[in-house]
Each structure stands twice: as structure tokens, then as C-alpha cells.
Design an enzyme around this catalytic site. Structure first.
Site, PDB file in Angstrom:
ATOM      1  N   GLU A 123       0.527  -1.181  -0.238  1.00  0.00           N
ATOM      2  CA  GLU A 123      -0.186   0.312  -0.152  1.00  0.00           C
ATOM      3  C   GLU A 123       0.207   1.460   0.023  1.00  0.00           C
ATOM      4  O   GLU A 123       2.154   0.971   0.372  1.00  0.00           O
ATOM      5  CB  GLU A 123      -0.782  -0.272   1.258  1.00  0.00           C
ATOM      6  CG  GLU A 123       0.002   0.212   2.853  1.00  0.00           C
ATOM      7  CD  GLU A 123      -1.167  -0.316   3.799  1.00  0.00           C
ATOM      8  OE1 GLU A 123      -1.257  -1.453   4.120  1.00  0.00           O
ATOM      9  OE2 GLU A 123      -1.154   0.749   4.752  1.00  0.00           O
ATOM     10  N   LYS A 125       2.927   4.555   0.754  1.00  0.00           N
ATOM     11  CA  LYS A 125       3.504   5.276   2.091  1.00  0.00           C
ATOM     12  C   LYS A 125       2.762   6.519   2.545  1.00  0.00           C
ATOM     13  O   LYS A 125       3.431   7.824   1.918  1.00  0.00           O
ATOM     14  CB  LYS A 125       4.966   4.754   2.451  1.00  0.00           C
ATOM     15  CG  LYS A 125       5.452   5.507   3.867  1.00  0.00           C
ATOM     16  CD  LYS A 125       6.717   4.879   3.609  1.00  0.00           C
ATOM     17  CE  LYS A 125       7.481   5.193   5.337  1.00  0.00           C
ATOM     18  NZ  LYS A 125       7.761   6.747   5.147  1.00  0.00           N
ATOM     19  N   ASP A 127       3.063  10.288   3.090  1.00  0.00           N
ATOM     20  CA  ASP A 127       4.271  11.787   3.625  1.00  0.00           C
ATOM     21  C   ASP A 127       3.343  12.929   4.623  1.00  0.00           C
ATOM     22  O   ASP A 127       3.408  13.928   3.772  1.00  0.00           O
ATOM     23  CB  ASP A 127       4.807  12.085   2.596  1.00  0.00           C
ATOM     24  CG  ASP A 127       5.941  12.454   2.842  1.00  0.00           C
ATOM     25  OD1 ASP A 127       6.300  12.010   4.200  1.00  0.00           O
ATOM     26  OD2 ASP A 127       6.444  12.824   2.027  1.00  0.00           O
ATOM     27  N   GLU A 182      -2.394   7.766   8.744  1.00  0.00           N
ATOM     28  CA  GLU A 182      -1.313   9.359   8.355  1.00  0.00           C
ATOM     29  C   GLU A 182      -3.086   9.969   8.267  1.00  0.00           C
ATOM     30  O   GLU A 182      -3.744  10.177   7.713  1.00  0.00           O
ATOM     31  CB  GLU A 182      -1.357   8.668   7.330  1.00  0.00           C
ATOM     32  CG  GLU A 182       0.366   9.432   7.133  1.00  0.00           C
ATOM     33  CD  GLU A 182       1.495   8.884   7.794  1.00  0.00           C
ATOM     34  OE1 GLU A 182       1.427   8.068   8.528  1.00  0.00           O
ATOM     35  OE2 GLU A 182       2.165   9.393   7.808  1.00  0.00           O
ATOM     36  N   TYR A 234      -4.587   2.798   8.335  1.00  0.00           N
ATOM     37  CA  TYR A 234      -4.038   1.798   7.780  1.00  0.00           C
ATOM     38  C   TYR A 234      -3.416   0.679   9.023  1.00  0.00           C
ATOM     39  O   TYR A 234      -3.064  -0.249   9.010  1.00  0.00           O
ATOM     40  CB  TYR A 234      -2.917   1.979   6.792  1.00  0.00           C
ATOM     41  CG  TYR A 234      -1.654   3.262   8.132  1.00  0.00           C
ATOM     42  CD1 TYR A 234      -0.982   2.336   8.788  1.00  0.00           C
ATOM     43  CD2 TYR A 234      -1.510   4.617   6.778  1.00  0.00           C
ATOM     44  CE1 TYR A 234      -0.417   3.817   9.262  1.00  0.00           C
ATOM     45  CE2 TYR A 234      -0.806   5.228   8.265  1.00  0.00           C
ATOM     46  CZ  TYR A 234      -0.258   4.685   8.847  1.00  0.00           C
ATOM     47  OH  TYR A 234       0.929   5.318   9.035  1.00  0.00           O
ATOM     48  N   LYS A 298       3.632  -5.499   3.792  1.00  0.00           N
ATOM     49  CA  LYS A 298       3.065  -6.511   5.053  1.00  0.00           C
ATOM     50  C   LYS A 298       2.206  -7.413   4.824  1.00  0.00           C
ATOM     51  O   LYS A 298       2.316  -7.310   3.982  1.00  0.00           O
ATOM     52  CB  LYS A 298       1.836  -5.595   5.768  1.00  0.00           C
ATOM     53  CG  LYS A 298       1.914  -4.098   5.973  1.00  0.00           C
ATOM     54  CD  LYS A 298       1.052  -3.226   6.988  1.00  0.00           C
ATOM     55  CE  LYS A 298       1.390  -1.594   6.770  1.00  0.00           C
ATOM     56  NZ  LYS A 298       0.106  -0.527   7.035  1.00  0.00           N
ATOM     57  N   LYS A 322      10.654   2.410  -0.367  1.00  0.00           N
ATOM     58  CA  LYS A 322      10.870   4.238  -0.657  1.00  0.00           C
ATOM     59  C   LYS A 322      11.410   3.695  -1.970  1.00  0.00           C
ATOM     60  O   LYS A 322      11.928   3.385  -3.275  1.00  0.00           O
ATOM     61  CB  LYS A 322      11.839   5.236   0.106  1.00  0.00           C
ATOM     62  CG  LYS A 322      12.347   4.793   1.841  1.00  0.00           C
ATOM     63  CD  LYS A 322      10.589   5.132   1.829  1.00  0.00           C
ATOM     64  CE  LYS A 322      11.220   7.056   2.886  1.00  0.00           C
ATOM     65  NZ  LYS A 322      11.606   7.049   3.501  1.00  0.00           N
ATOM     66  N   CYS A 427      45.430  19.182   9.761  1.00  0.00           N
ATOM     67  CA  CYS A 427      44.012  19.589  10.953  1.00  0.00           C
ATOM     68  C   CYS A 427      43.928  21.274  10.029  1.00  0.00           C
ATOM     69  O   CYS A 427      45.025  21.923  10.950  1.00  0.00           O
ATOM     70  CB  CYS A 427      44.282  19.233  11.853  1.00  0.00           C
ATOM     71  SG  CYS A 427      42.920  19.797  12.593  1.00  0.00           S
ATOM     72  N   CYS A 430      43.604  23.056  14.012  1.00  0.00           N
ATOM     73  CA  CYS A 430      44.376  22.532  15.345  1.00  0.00           C
ATOM     74  C   CYS A 430      46.373  22.932  14.737  1.00  0.00           C
ATOM     75  O   CYS A 430      47.548  23.170  14.660  1.00  0.00           O
ATOM     76  CB  CYS A 430      44.558  21.286  16.003  1.00  0.00           C
ATOM     77  SG  CYS A 430      45.563  19.991  15.802  1.00  0.00           S
ATOM     78  N   CYS A 451      42.706  14.430  12.013  1.00  0.00           N
ATOM     79  CA  CYS A 451      43.811  15.011  13.335  1.00  0.00           C
ATOM     80  C   CYS A 451      44.570  13.984  13.511  1.00  0.00           C
ATOM     81  O   CYS A 451      43.666  13.049  14.203  1.00  0.00           O
ATOM     82  CB  CYS A 451      43.061  16.420  13.332  1.00  0.00           C
ATOM     83  SG  CYS A 451      44.003  16.689  14.533  1.00  0.00           S
ATOM     84  N   CYS A 457      43.867  18.892  19.960  1.00  0.00           N
ATOM     85  CA  CYS A 457      43.464  19.309  19.097  1.00  0.00           C
ATOM     86  C   CYS A 457      41.970  20.254  19.351  1.00  0.00           C
ATOM     87  O   CYS A 457      40.595  19.353  20.029  1.00  0.00           O
ATOM     88  CB  CYS A 457      42.520  18.152  18.204  1.00  0.00           C
ATOM     89  SG  CYS A 457      41.908  19.614  16.277  1.00  0.00           S
TER      90      CYS A 457
END
Ligand code: IVH
Length: 715
Positions: A123, A125, A127, A182, A234, A298, A322, A427, A430, A451, A457
Site C-alpha cells: 500500500e 506510504k 507522506d 496518516e 492503515y 506488510k 522508498k 588539520c 590545530c 587529525c 586539537c
């Protein structure tokens, strides 16, 4: 290059200010409301500083700016609600292979043979933001946001204004029903709201998700009503009675009770089916009336869901697949180097501000020297070997909540005369030499340039302190990045904080000093008192927090927990790690613990053998007492004092859960089988440990037998 404020024209200032303000607001939301910061504190502070500098030069810009927020947005004035069942998050995946792996993992964990049917739903997702609705005797009594998953905000009055949310359930619905789903805002609503705001000369909203969240969390519920939010159901929380025994059946019941459910949900037997659904929903994505960022898979059968259980905060029976991130092009204005807690030099691209996926992006990590050159961590070529230079036009992408990434360079747009970026050999903070260590395992140079300044540092020292006070470590309220920097940089011996133990001597030093912190701008009497109280509250501290707070390289929270469980006291840990003799035995004593490897073990030993660290730990222990509380093992536990090893795949519990359970029952969990092992719990696929146990005559049982054995003494 960042342009000096004095050189900005009014237009430039306004444009940069708007972009910064919007970005800061988004980070405020991500940090304070979602508890999911997407940049580190230093970066955030730098941005806020720049915002204020611009406002100092162009005061008109300060109106309505986030610089006016006192101490960031208030945590919301809503009452806390403790969820009767936690509101979980979902594990993500991004590729077809990973999605197929999910199906395989599920089948394997359920012991499904070829031909056995395991239905999985797919299903969209959505947002938006999740909401839990509690009905008692069919009436809506509480609506709560997710919050941190355990405690959310009571937004009942606002939720009542959402027309998709029924105020009463039909007759026959169970006495206690918790419906989860949601809250979202349609793209159309979002656009017309922004058009109206633009017409009124107001600042625009960033994306429908944030707007939905802001609209639900309004003091005045009438505003929520006007915003026209929607809700998809859901999932569920507590139910006094389960009206169905599948995911899809439950969703049907929810629809029958008057909830909107997503029409694109389907049910499949194979990864192929799920992926086909993922693709068709993907094709529809742009034309759907609401934003989605993926598809959720699921396991349909609720009994199977129960068997699969959870791994930390996410169910093992679900996965979010995603969609690929959104991309945009922008220009690298500059490359800065940040020095982290462990001395890692991280290059950061400062970008021409650009909106990607609804959020303004102004910088992106460049990871390390190789990444800039065009190589990944394995030394393989990326971006077809195109290097990244100041002045380059780059393709950036943002996936969900993750930090934006540079994925390519548009070579056609490279300015003439641009030069390769030269990675610093020293670095920048330092001046100590910075170099790439040789990885012992691969004999290749590490990708990270470090470093070598150690505690010399200042960047490392200050980052260590920030880590020490951070949320999962000492969590000292009132001591954030900003305050740490202030204390760290102070020249006054009565104020200065350079090491963790200095934090705990601050109050005593102040008591004897004439320079008073309460007179320093930004502090004041009551905030100083609060700060001392917060510090003193941490004089006894959980051993895991203490260990994690030390900031030992490679030793994160997981390691801290394992060490605490295994050794029970800091003294015992220090004994094992200190002393420059018996190195191999020390390593062995640590790697014997499940999930502690040689790298971690060596790092722990190295840390404790460094005289500076040892001295600081001594000082710290004069101020604080780390304590380990063991859940009292049931007196009749059959495994009390026994050494147990788990191997093979476990079906009814995760490894972590198994370990925690055994330890709660007074057992010691080890990662390897030896003569000292009392019991091996072997799941399917067990290999060498099982062999060894057999050869040593160690008692071996399977997972079910484990539950039979310990079941009666479980709390
Ligand atoms: S199921 C135990 N289904 O995604 C699993 N979540 O990353 C509970 N979300 O906090 C969640 N659409 O806000 C589920 N169809 C959907 C969803 C969905 C959006 C959100 C939800 C959750 C987050 C997890």
C-alpha cells in the site's frame, strides 16, 4: 566562497536570508518536533549565526525570522499521551533486490517451504504524520501524535476537526479501539493555501507534510478545521477484541467503520507481485492527490506477524520500499573542512541554496578525500571518475529525511580554469598533521583523513564534550552545543570547561570565584541554578550512558550496552581494558562477548591505556558514579549463572531480544562456544558453533525448547 555580509547587496541579502530562514525552520521542526535532526548542531549554529549577521546589517529582514524564536520552537503546549502500544517506525529499503530479500527473509523466518503461501500486502506510504485515535465505548476519546513513539501529544480537539475521522463508531465495534493512520494535506489544498499566503505577502509553507503537521498542532482547533486535512487509516493499537485476523481484513473492517482507507492496497504472494505493485503505484505517484514517498509491505496474516515480531522499534513483518530521491542541480560555492570528535576531517560542500523535494538545501557532505576525487569507500570509481571542484555544477538528491547527497557533476558546466580540490594535509583547526591510517585488514589507506592532534586539537576536544552531554549520553539539560562552545572557549578558569570532569567541578569553581556565571549575558540566575541542578542530577548515571559518553572510537551505544550487561560495573570493564600486559588475553576477554569484534576490543583497550584518557576518567569518577541496574533475575530461573550461546537463525525473537531475555534471567551470554559454555541455543542454519558444542559435549537445545525451559520464569 561565502560572501562577507558587508559585501551583500540588499537583494542578495534578502534571497540568502529567505533561504536560510526556511532551512532553519525546517531543521527546527526536524529537531524539536520529529526528534530527527538532519544536520549536526555545529552546522545548525553556523547557519543561525549567519542569519543573525545578515539581520544585523539588514534589520528589516528580522521580522518573522526564526532568529526571533527564543531557544527554538517551544515543544508544543499539548498534553503528553502515553501510547498504550508503542507507535512503531518502519525499516526502509530502496532497491528491488532489498524488497525481494524482505520476502525471502520473512518466508525463511516463518519456515515457509516452497509452495507454502505467505500473503503480503502493498500500500502507498503516505507522506504525512501518524496519528493514533482511541475510541472507548465507540466514542473518540483521545487523538495523539506519534511523538517519540512512546509518548505523543494530545491533539484530540484538532483531530475532531478532520472530516475523515469519525467521532463515533457504529454499533458492534469493540469497547476499546485504537485506529492508527496518516494525517495528510492534499497537494491541491497545499497549493491553494500557499497561493493565499503569497497574496497576503506571508511566508510560504515548504511542503504538504510539514504543513499538515503544523495544521494539526494548532492551539486554535478552528485553524485545523480551515486547513482541510485528511486521514487514511492503515493500522491499529490496543483493541479489546480483534475483528479480523489479517492485515487486509482489518483494513476492511476499518473501512466498514467509516474510515478512509487507501484504495491502492493489494495483496501478493511473491516479490514479483509486490514489485509490480510498487511500479504501478510509482507511475501514479505524480497524479495522486497526495504525496507518497514509498510503498509499505506488510505480512497479511496477523498470527504470522506475531511470530515475526519486532527488531528494536520496527516490525520484522513490514518494510517500507522508498521511491528514488528527488534531484536538482546547483553550484558548489566552497568546500569547508569539519573536524569531528574522533579527528575525522569531513569535507562539506557549501552550495548555492536550492530546493530539492520541497526543502532548501545549502550544503552537502563530501564524505572524504576519495569521494571528492571520484572513488567510493572500496576504491571503486563513482561518477565515472568525475571529481568535484569549487565552482562545479552538481546534481544533488534528497531521499526522505536523509541528508542531501551529491550524486554527480555536470562537467559541461565546469568553469574554465577550475582546479582540482586539494585535500588538506594538516588539520585546519590545530595544524597537526592529518593523514589516512592504514587499515590493518585490507592494508589499504582508510578513506578517512584523521587529525593526529588528539586532545591537543580543540575541535576534537569540543566535539567530545558535545558528545558527552548529548542526549543518549549524559543528556545534561541546558548544556547544548552553543553552551559547550562558550564554556570551552572561556579564558576564565572559573568558567572554563575543557573536559567532562570540568562540567562537574563548575559549580564548586564558581562558588570560589568573583566572576559569576549568572552575570554573563545569556545565563542569569535561574538558568545557572537550573544548569547546576541538571549537572548534579547526573552524578549517578547509568553505566551504558557513562560508557557511551566517553566517546571511545567504534564503541557506540550497542557496545556500551553489551559491556554493561556483561561486566556489570565500570571497574570490571576498566580492569579488562587497562594495563599494557596480556594484550591478547584482554582482546579475547572482550571479543568473547557477543557482537564485540577485534576492532572494538582494541579501541577500548587503546582508549584506556592512553594516560590522558585514564587520567580524565579518574577525574570523572571522582565526580560521578556509573551504576548498572540488572533486572532482578527470577529466583527460580533455570539459567541463572549459566553461560549461554545463541547461534543460527532465531524465529521467535531477535538476537538482541534473546540476549536481553537470557540476561534478565541471570545468564551470561557469550558469542563463542568453549568449555565454559553451559547451553547452546541453536536455530536453523547453525554451523561451526553447533559442531564445537557437540565436540565439547555442551548441552544443545532449539528455540522452542529454550522457551519451554525459561518460559515459567519469564517475568
Ligand atoms: S504502517 C508498525 N503504513 O510511515 C507499522 N505506516 O516510517 C506502522 N506511514 O510512522 C506503520 N504510510 O507515519 C504504515 N501505509 C502506511 C503508512 C505508514 C505512511 C508512516 C507512518 C509511520 C512511518 C514509518
Amino acid at each position: 566562497m561565502t560572501i562577507a555580509v558587508a559585501e551583500l547587496t540588499a537583494d542578495m541579502a534578502a534571497a540568502e536570508h529567505a533561504a536560510l530562514a526556511e532551512e532553519i525552520k525546517a531543521h527546527d521542526v526536524a529537531y524539536h518536533r520529529d526528534d530527527r535532526p538532519t544536520i549536526d548542531d555545529g552546522d545548525y549554529d553556523a547557519r543561525k549565526r549567519r542569519l543573525r549577521e545578515i539581520e544585523a546589517a539588514f534589520p528589516a529582514l528580522a521580522k518573522g525570522s526564526p532568529s526571533q524564536d527564543v531557544g527554538g520552537p517551544i515543544k508544543s503546549g499539548f498534553e503528553p499521551v502515553t501510547h498504550s502500544r508503542p507507535m512503531l517506525s518502519l525499516d526502509n529499503c530502496f532497491t528491488d533486490d532489498e524488497a525481494a530479500q524482505f520476502v525471502e527473509d520473512v518466508r525463511k523466518a516463518l519456515g515457509a517451504a516452497d509452495g507454502d503461501e505467505v500473503w503480503i500486502t502493498a500500500e502507498p506510504k503516505i507522506d504525512g504524520l501518524s496519528l493514533s485515535l482511541r475510541y472507548e465505548q465507540r466514542h473518540l476519546v483521545t487523538a495523539a501524535t506519534r511523538g517519540d513513539g512512546s509518548v505523543g501529544e494530545n491533539v484530540t480537539a484538532n483531530a475532531r476537526m478532520i472530516s475523515d475521522i469519525p467521532l463515533t463508531l457504529p454499533f458492534g465495534a469493540p469497547d476499546v479501539v485504537e485506529v492508527r493512520g496518516e494525517v495528510y494535506m492534499t497537494k491541491e489544498r497545499f497549493n491553494s493555501l500557499n497561493e493565499r499566503l503569497a497574496a497576503e505577502g506571508e511566508e510560504l509553507y515548504v511542503n504538504p507534510r510539514n504543513t499538515a503537521s503544523g495544521s494539526l498542532r494548532q492551539k486554535n482547533a478552528q485553524v485545523t478545521a480551515e486547513r482541510g486535512l485528511n486521514f487514511f487509516a492503515y493500522a491499529w493499537g490496543e483493541m479489546s477484541e480483534m475483528p479480523a485476523d489479517t492485515q487486509s481484513g482489518m483494513v476492511e473492517v476499518l473501512a466498514g467503520w467509516g474510515f478512509k482507507t487507501n484504495p491502492l492496497m493489494g495483496r501478493y504472494l511473491t516479490a514479483k507481485g509486490l514489485l509490480a505493485r510498487f511500479n504501478t503505484i510509482g507511475e501514479k505517484r505524480a497524479s495522486l492527490p497526495y504525496d507518497i514517498d514509498g510503498v509499505v509491505y506488510k505480512v497479511d496474516d496477523l498470527a504470522q506477524q506475531r511470530r515475526l515480531g519486532f527488531i528494536s522499534r520496527a516490525p520484522r513483518w513490514a518494510k517500507a520500499h522508498k521511491y528514488p530521491a528527488e534531484q536538482a542541480q546547483t553550484v558548489v560555492r566552497d568546500i569547508d573542512i569539519q573536524v569531528g570528535r574522533t579527528g575525522a576531517l569531513t569535507p562539506v560542500a557549501r552550495l548555492q541554496p536550492i530546493t530539492v523535494g520541497g526543502v532548501v538545501v545549502t550544503n552537502a557532505t563530501l564524505h572524504n578525500e576519495d569521494f571528492i576525487v571520484g572513488l567510493d569507500n572500496n576504491g571503486d570509481v563513482i561518477r565515472e571518475g568525475r571529481d568535484i571542484r569549487v565552482g562545479d555544477t552538481v546534481v544533488i538528491q534528497r531521499a526522505g529525511d536523509v541528508i542531501p547527497q551529491i550524486v554527480d557533476v555536470v562537467i559541461d558546466k565546469r568553469p574554465v580554469g577550475s582546479v582540482r580540490y586539494e585535500f588538506p594535509k594538516k588539520c585546519p583547526v590545530c595544524g597537526s598533521p592529518a593523514h589516512r591510517e592504514i587499515n590493518e585488514k585490507t592494508a589499504k589507506a582508510d578513506s578517512v583523513t584523521r587529525c593526529t592532534g588528539g586532545l591537543v586539537c580543540e575541535a576534537q576536544a569540543v566535539e567530545r564534550l558535545k558528545h558527552f552531554v548529548s542526549r543518549n549520553a549524559f543528556d545534561i539539560e541546558g548544556l547544548g552545543s552553543k553552551q559547550i562552545e562558550y564554556f570551552f572557549n572561556s579564558e576564565d578558569p572559573a568558567i572554563r570547561v575543557r573536559t567532562p570532569s570540568d562540567i562537574f567541578t563548575l559549580e564548586a569553581r564558581q562558588a570560589q570565584s568573583l566572576t559569576k556565571l549568572e552575570n554573563v549575558e545569556g545565563f542569569g540566575k535561574s538558568s545557572v541554578a537550573k544548569l547546576y541542578a541538571a549537572i548534579n542530577e547526573r552524578r549517578t548515571i547509568a553505566l551504558t550512558r557513562f560508557l557511551y559518553g566517553l566517546g571511545i572510537r567504534h564503541a557506540g551505544e550497542g557496545t556500551a550496552k553489551r559491556l554493561a550487561r556483561h561486566f556489570g560495573s565500570y571497574a570490571a570493564i576498566r580492569d579488562v581494558c587497562s594495563g599494557d600486559d596480556w594484550q591478547d588475553r584482554r582482546v579475547a576477554a572482550l571479543t568473547e562477548i557477543e557482537d564485540i569484534g577485534v576492532t572494538v576490543a582494541r579501541s577500548l583497550i587503546e582508549f584506556h591505556q592512553d594516560p590522558n584518557n585514564a587520567g580524565e576518567v579518574e577525574n570523572l569518577l571522582r565526580e560521578v558514579s556509573p551504576e548498572h541496574k540488572v533486572a532482578e533475575a527470577a529466583a527460580d530461573s533455570p539459567v541463572i549463572g549459566k553461560t549461554v550461546v545463541f547461534t543460527g537463525s532465531l524465529v521467535r525473537m531477535s538476537r538482541e531480544e534473546a540476549q536481553a531475555m537470557a540476561e534478565a534471567l541471570g545468564a551470561k551470554v557469550s558469542g563463542s562456544v568453549s568449555k565454559k559454555t553451559d547451553l547452546l541455543v541453536a536455530g536453523p542454519g547453525a554451523g561451526s558453533k553447533l559442531e564445537k558444542a557437540k565436540s565439547l559435549d555442551v548441552k544443545t537445545i532449539d528455540e522452542d525448547e529454550w522457551f519451554e525451559l525459561v518460559g515459567p520464569s519469564l517475568p
